[in-house]
Design an enzyme around this catalytic site. Structure first.
Site, mmCIF file in Angstrom:
data_model
loop_
_atom_site.group_PDB
_atom_site.id
_atom_site.type_symbol
_atom_site.label_atom_id
_atom_site.label_comp_id
_atom_site.label_asym_id
_atom_site.label_seq_id
_atom_site.Cartn_x
_atom_site.Cartn_y
_atom_site.Cartn_z
ATOM 1 N N GLU B 48 0.840 -1.206 0.000
ATOM 2 C CA GLU B 48 0.000 0.000 0.000
ATOM 3 C C GLU B 48 0.876 1.257 0.000
ATOM 4 O O GLU B 48 0.587 2.225 -0.709
ATOM 5 C CB GLU B 48 -0.898 -0.026 1.243
ATOM 6 C CG GLU B 48 -1.816 1.155 1.381
ATOM 7 C CD GLU B 48 -2.301 1.334 2.819
ATOM 8 O OE1 GLU B 48 -2.187 0.391 3.625
ATOM 9 O OE2 GLU B 48 -2.780 2.447 3.125
ATOM 10 N N ASP B 52 0.439 3.648 -3.215
ATOM 11 C CA ASP B 52 0.043 5.048 -3.037
ATOM 12 C C ASP B 52 0.865 5.948 -3.967
ATOM 13 O O ASP B 52 0.323 6.800 -4.680
ATOM 14 C CB ASP B 52 0.279 5.388 -1.559
ATOM 15 C CG ASP B 52 0.197 6.866 -1.255
ATOM 16 O OD1 ASP B 52 -0.911 7.415 -1.349
ATOM 17 O OD2 ASP B 52 1.240 7.458 -0.915
ATOM 18 N N ASP B 121 -7.346 0.994 0.616
ATOM 19 C CA ASP B 121 -6.005 0.460 0.887
ATOM 20 C C ASP B 121 -5.692 -0.711 -0.038
ATOM 21 O O ASP B 121 -4.590 -0.824 -0.574
ATOM 22 C CB ASP B 121 -5.895 -0.010 2.346
ATOM 23 C CG ASP B 121 -6.011 1.139 3.337
ATOM 24 O OD1 ASP B 121 -5.922 2.303 2.903
ATOM 25 O OD2 ASP B 121 -6.196 0.866 4.537
ATOM 26 N N GLU B 124 -4.894 0.413 -3.531
ATOM 27 C CA GLU B 124 -3.518 0.906 -3.610
ATOM 28 C C GLU B 124 -2.517 -0.255 -3.594
ATOM 29 O O GLU B 124 -1.575 -0.287 -4.384
ATOM 30 C CB GLU B 124 -3.233 1.867 -2.452
ATOM 31 C CG GLU B 124 -4.029 3.165 -2.559
ATOM 32 C CD GLU B 124 -3.736 4.156 -1.434
ATOM 33 O OE1 GLU B 124 -4.010 5.342 -1.615
ATOM 34 O OE2 GLU B 124 -3.237 3.723 -0.367
#
Lengths: 227, 227
Positions: B48, B52, B121, B124
């Protein structure tokens, strides 16, 4: 206009040769200059928008691959130390960017060329331009010569406070006199050397881009011997 | 464990076939599950962290190239609307991620599978895993089938408030009755259809992932006719 010497030095120092020199020019053009030259100069703000994300990914990728033992919280903290510090402005100076910025007359007078936030912006814009011109691999190649070595040296790793650890270790059997003495200090690029004196004797040395980093390194070196 | 049907659907729908299935598994493993299976399950948090930054650059790059007329401020606002909204959770649902998440028993009971932040989450983390497994080009290919079409439709563009513009246009010669009526509403994935009634008559329709977006689209459609 970006100087021929600078274009040559990019090639000599970093093996970077822009295909599209307009992108390079744009990366070094502040809005105050573009406003004074409405006939065509583009400012670096859109390249900065892109470069910000380019650096974020390049650095995240580097941290992910090179620090397999850190957890997500530690990685996030280190990334934020790198991308949110004033460090980028020092890289900009080291790379010789400072003299190449196209500034408007008013901003030049106001000293904008030495403003850290502006230098950070230019560093981001340069990486955005390099990404557009030659892709992510070349950006990473450039960062291998500028940002990543400092990451490896632990400059952005605040997970351990070496000064405090050293103090606790030394003073566990009673008071000890610990002093950090700055023995050398230069700006542009900023570089500090400190000596750690224990009871008046030199125990170790440390170097860094600011006093705090140099002191941490001196403490780390002393700890390496003592632990 | 990620199901065979899901692995097949990734291939059929998105032409995605992971070389390293462990990465895919990791992307769908919540820490609560990893804690219950200390013998080896890794949670998605590090993916994650990487994902991101992957999404931030992919989307910045897309916006930079496809909206040459927007300035840096407009690009930044649009990027932040995309990466900071709950939109990613809806993409996660659309892509069938929801049923594949490995959750601990307590979190399953607490309804974590339907929690928007958890779904974001996972979206990502999935993109982080895809980046590691197959690189940025494949991530962009995937986003071309999921996120980018909504960008093109203006879902994240709040630079113009169509409802206010429509109201000002309609009421410049006196009061007009404007009403937005929700005619259909579904969840998972969330989808709204609204009708715009002007003085009691249907003027236009709008659709969107929430009521506000659907109303904006209805107003935009009405304006397109009136302007």
């Amino acid at each position: 206009m970006v100087s021929k010497e600078f274009i040559k030095s990019l090639n000599d120092k970093y093996n970077i040769k822009f295909n599209n020199l307009e992108l390079l020019e744009e990366a070094f053009t502040h809005s105050s200059y573009a406003n004074e030259h409405p006939e065509g100069a583009r400012d670096y703000e859109k390249l900065e928008f892109l470069g910000d994300a380019v650096l974020e990914l390049a650095i995240s990728d580097y941290l992910y691959r090179h620090f397999p033992n850190l957890n997500e919280g530690e990685l996030t903290r280190m990334r934020s130390n790198i991308v949110r510090t004033e460090g980028f402005s020092e890289f900009a100076i080291e790379c010789g960017f400072q003299n190449e910025i196209n500034l408007g007359k008013g901003e030049e007078k106001a000293g904008a060329r030495h403003r850290k936030t502006l230098l950070e912006d230019v560093f981001e814009a340069f990486n955005g331009a390099l990404f557009l011109d030659q892709g992510m691999k070349k950006v990473q190649y450039f960062l291998h010569m500028t940002v990543y070595p400092l990451i490896d040296q632990g400059e952005f790793d605040d997970s351990r406070d070496y000064k405090t650890d050293l103090q606790e270790l030394l003073q566990k059997d009673g008071p000890v006199d610990i002093e950090y003495v700055t023995v050398s200090e230069s700006q542009l690029p900023s570089h500090f050397v400190v000596e750690l004196h224990i009871n008046g004797e030199v125990k170790s040395k440390g170097e860094g881009h600011n006093k705090k980093a140099a002191e941490q390194q001196a403490a780390k070196n002393a700890l390496a011997e003592l632990e």
